[in-house]
Design an enzyme around this catalytic site. Sequence first.
Site, PDB file in Angstrom:
ATOM      1  N   LYS A 156      -6.858 -17.735 -19.777  1.00 12.33           N
ATOM      2  CA  LYS A 156      -7.542 -16.595 -20.355  1.00 12.33           C
ATOM      3  C   LYS A 156      -8.518 -17.173 -21.275  1.00 12.33           C
ATOM      4  O   LYS A 156      -8.177 -17.789 -21.969  1.00 12.33           O
ATOM      5  CB  LYS A 156      -6.476 -15.727 -21.019  1.00 12.33           C
ATOM      6  CG  LYS A 156      -7.060 -14.545 -21.731  1.00 12.33           C
ATOM      7  CD  LYS A 156      -6.068 -13.494 -22.052  1.00 12.33           C
ATOM      8  CE  LYS A 156      -6.765 -12.431 -22.833  1.00 12.33           C
ATOM      9  NZ  LYS A 156      -7.857 -11.647 -21.948  1.00 12.33           N
ATOM     10  N   HIS A 196      -0.589 -14.520 -22.830  1.00 11.54           N
ATOM     11  CA  HIS A 196      -1.144 -14.397 -21.622  1.00 11.54           C
ATOM     12  C   HIS A 196      -1.278 -16.050 -21.094  1.00 11.54           C
ATOM     13  O   HIS A 196      -0.971 -16.909 -21.570  1.00 11.54           O
ATOM     14  CB  HIS A 196      -2.831 -14.083 -21.497  1.00 11.54           C
ATOM     15  CG  HIS A 196      -2.810 -12.539 -21.842  1.00 11.54           C
ATOM     16  ND1 HIS A 196      -2.643 -12.046 -23.085  1.00 11.54           N
ATOM     17  CD2 HIS A 196      -2.992 -11.551 -20.866  1.00 11.54           C
ATOM     18  CE1 HIS A 196      -2.805 -10.690 -22.786  1.00 11.54           C
ATOM     19  NE2 HIS A 196      -2.904 -10.385 -21.552  1.00 11.54           N
TER      20      HIS A 196
HETATM   21  N1  LIG Z   1      -9.044  -4.124 -18.190  1.00 11.74           N
HETATM   22  C1  LIG Z   1      -8.076  -4.763 -17.590  1.00 11.74           C
HETATM   23  O1  LIG Z   1      -6.962  -3.812 -17.406  1.00 11.74           O
HETATM   24  C2  LIG Z   1      -7.844  -6.104 -17.672  1.00 11.74           C
HETATM   25  C3  LIG Z   1      -9.000  -6.841 -17.946  1.00 11.74           C
HETATM   26  N2  LIG Z   1      -8.904  -8.207 -17.780  1.00 11.74           N
HETATM   27  C4  LIG Z   1     -10.168  -9.057 -18.112  1.00 11.74           C
HETATM   28  O2  LIG Z   1     -10.845  -9.290 -16.974  1.00 11.74           O
HETATM   29  C5  LIG Z   1     -11.626 -10.320 -17.335  1.00 11.74           C
HETATM   30  C6  LIG Z   1     -11.481 -11.193 -16.112  1.00 11.74           C
HETATM   31  O3  LIG Z   1     -10.297 -11.808 -15.801  1.00 11.74           O
HETATM   32  P1  LIG Z   1     -10.060 -12.413 -14.617  1.00 11.74           P
HETATM   33  O4  LIG Z   1     -10.174 -11.928 -13.303  1.00 11.74           O
HETATM   34  O5  LIG Z   1      -8.500 -12.851 -14.693  1.00 11.74           O
HETATM   35  O6  LIG Z   1     -10.803 -13.795 -14.877  1.00 11.74           O
HETATM   36  P2  LIG Z   1     -11.272 -14.873 -13.791  1.00 11.74           P
HETATM   37  O7  LIG Z   1     -11.813 -15.821 -14.673  1.00 11.74           O
HETATM   38  O8  LIG Z   1     -10.322 -15.254 -12.796  1.00 11.74           O
HETATM   39  O9  LIG Z   1     -12.624 -14.229 -13.024  1.00 11.74           O
HETATM   40  C7  LIG Z   1     -13.942 -13.932 -13.731  1.00 11.74           C
HETATM   41  C8  LIG Z   1     -14.763 -14.138 -12.567  1.00 11.74           C
HETATM   42  O10 LIG Z   1     -16.050 -13.687 -13.162  1.00 11.74           O
HETATM   43  C9  LIG Z   1     -17.132 -14.558 -12.342  1.00 11.74           C
HETATM   44  N3  LIG Z   1     -18.404 -14.855 -13.145  1.00 11.74           N
HETATM   45  C10 LIG Z   1     -18.571 -15.520 -14.248  1.00 11.74           C
HETATM   46  N4  LIG Z   1     -20.128 -15.586 -14.511  1.00 11.74           N
HETATM   47  C11 LIG Z   1     -20.403 -14.438 -13.565  1.00 11.74           C
HETATM   48  C12 LIG Z   1     -21.753 -13.855 -13.641  1.00 11.74           C
HETATM   49  N5  LIG Z   1     -22.668 -14.176 -14.198  1.00 11.74           N
HETATM   50  N6  LIG Z   1     -21.674 -12.923 -12.622  1.00 11.74           N
HETATM   51  C13 LIG Z   1     -20.747 -12.465 -11.760  1.00 11.74           C
HETATM   52  N7  LIG Z   1     -19.792 -13.104 -11.788  1.00 11.74           N
HETATM   53  C14 LIG Z   1     -19.319 -14.102 -12.748  1.00 11.74           C
HETATM   54  C15 LIG Z   1     -16.160 -15.860 -12.306  1.00 11.74           C
HETATM   55  O11 LIG Z   1     -16.909 -16.728 -11.482  1.00 11.74           O
HETATM   56  C16 LIG Z   1     -14.864 -15.346 -11.979  1.00 11.74           C
HETATM   57  O12 LIG Z   1     -14.659 -15.412 -10.409  1.00 11.74           O
HETATM   58  C17 LIG Z   1     -11.245 -11.097 -18.433  1.00 11.74           C
HETATM   59  O13 LIG Z   1     -12.160 -10.406 -19.511  1.00 11.74           O
HETATM   60  C18 LIG Z   1      -9.769 -10.467 -18.825  1.00 11.74           C
HETATM   61  O14 LIG Z   1      -9.600 -10.289 -20.173  1.00 11.74           O
HETATM   62  C19 LIG Z   1      -8.012  -8.738 -17.130  1.00 11.74           C
HETATM   63  C20 LIG Z   1      -6.891  -8.068 -16.364  1.00 11.74           C
HETATM   64  C21 LIG Z   1      -6.946  -6.651 -16.774  1.00 11.74           C
HETATM   65  O1  LIG Z   2      -7.036 -11.838 -19.150  1.00 13.88           O
HETATM   66  C1  LIG Z   2      -6.035 -11.160 -18.526  1.00 13.88           C
HETATM   67  O2  LIG Z   2      -5.185 -11.702 -17.869  1.00 13.88           O
HETATM   68  C2  LIG Z   2      -5.904  -9.994 -19.166  1.00 13.88           C
HETATM   69  N1  LIG Z   2      -6.545  -9.394 -20.016  1.00 13.88           N
HETATM   70  C3  LIG Z   2      -6.711  -8.196 -20.709  1.00 13.88           C
HETATM   71  C4  LIG Z   2      -6.800  -8.101 -22.114  1.00 13.88           C
HETATM   72  O3  LIG Z   2      -7.623  -9.182 -22.783  1.00 13.88           O
HETATM   73  O4  LIG Z   2      -6.255  -7.400 -22.647  1.00 13.88           O
HETATM   74  C5  LIG Z   2      -5.576  -7.086 -20.057  1.00 13.88           C
HETATM   75  C6  LIG Z   2      -4.479  -7.942 -19.492  1.00 13.88           C
HETATM   76  O5  LIG Z   2      -3.397  -8.046 -20.586  1.00 13.88           O
HETATM   77  C7  LIG Z   2      -4.720  -9.018 -18.877  1.00 13.88           C
END
Ligand SMILES: NC(=O)C1=CN([C@@H]2O[C@H](COP(=O)(O)OP(=O)(O)OC[C@H]3O[C@@H](n4cnc5c(N)ncnc54)[C@H](O)[C@@H]3O)[C@@H](O)[C@H]2O)C=CC1
Ligand SMILES: O=C(O)C1=N[C@H](C(=O)O)C[C@H](O)C1
Length: 248
Positions: free
Chosen positions: A138, A134
């Site tokens: 991350k 990743h």
């Molecule tokens: N389930 C899925 O398909 C996927 C899951 N993920 C997961 O999603 C999560 C976020 O990933 P990204 O968007 O890349 O991270 P990012 O760091 O770009 O976004 C996270 C956001 O949450 C905000 N945040 C932090 N504390 C907060 C609070 N107390 N209240 C509200 N907002 C708050 C941050 O300011 C930031 O804007 C990670 O855990 C990642 O592993 C990411 C991609 C796909």
């Molecule tokens: O943090 C990410 O970007 C992603 N997180 C998810 C994970 O922790 O599996 C899903 C995806 O791979 C992207």
Amino acid sequence: MHYTLVGNGRMGQQVRAIIEETEEHDVRAVLDVDADISPASFEGSDVIIDFTVRDAFLANLPAMLESGVPVVVGTTGWDAEMDSVRAKVKDAGASLMYSANFSLGVNIFLRTVREAARMISSFEQFDIAFSEEHHTQKADYPSGTALRAAEMILEANERKKSILADLPKDSKISPDQLQVSAIRLGSVFGKHTAHINSEFDDIVISHTARNRQGFAGGAVEAGKWLAGKHSRQPGFYTMDDFLDEMLG
Ligand SMILES: NC(=O)C1=CN([C@@H]2O[C@H](COP(=O)(O)OP(=O)(O)OC[C@H]3O[C@@H](n4cnc5c(N)ncnc54)[C@H](O)[C@@H]3O)[C@@H](O)[C@H]2O)C=CC1
Ligand SMILES: O=C(O)C1=N[C@H](C(=O)O)C[C@H](O)C1
């Protein structure tokens, strides 16, 4: 449908873009770290989508559950709290769906890996390990997707009994351990690979995300499904519940 997004980061912005491309759905609010989140934050919404960070999700969970609005959670890194979250959802009579990965392609990959793990289970010549790559921003490791893959491999392969995320410094890995390794590299959206090896074979099963649209689109579709589920049968749901119903 009216969506409220919690988290305005990489994923929150992708989810918003997908919703706002449609005419029948809209984003009522996007709540980020500076928002004072309470149950009232979600009034008028049909579904909440949370893509934040582990601690934020856990801190915001009570308000989201009390709002009575179904919650789609994409945030990873809180597997250790899964049982506690399930109990809170049940106690609140709420609906929450969690998936470490909402991409249809990734879930097809995961089910393929599970079947491969099952097929090699009775043939000791085959070993299996898992890896993920990743972007360098991350916050958690191994990825939630890798941990889900590992769970599925352990379910399917009786020779693997535990997950090893950190190699021991001065001892060898045990054959019943499933190693899960992680690389943080540039702007990689997400690459997951199952490695199967024998004296005669290298079998590699891999999925590479080409962008974040698969994750975001899957979360939006899951939100529509969960909103319907909530009206009939509130509860804690996973991507398998959604896919099993979709795939029939
Ligand atoms: N389930 C899925 O398909 C996927 C899951 N993920 C997961 O999603 C999560 C976020 O990933 P990204 O968007 O890349 O991270 P990012 O760091 O770009 O976004 C996270 C956001 O949450 C905000 N945040 C932090 N504390 C907060 C609070 N107390 N209240 C509200 N907002 C708050 C941050 O300011 C930031 O804007 C990670 O855990 C990642 O592993 C990411 C991609 C796909
Ligand atoms: O943090 C990410 O970007 C992603 N997180 C998810 C994970 O922790 O599996 C899903 C995806 O791979 C992207």
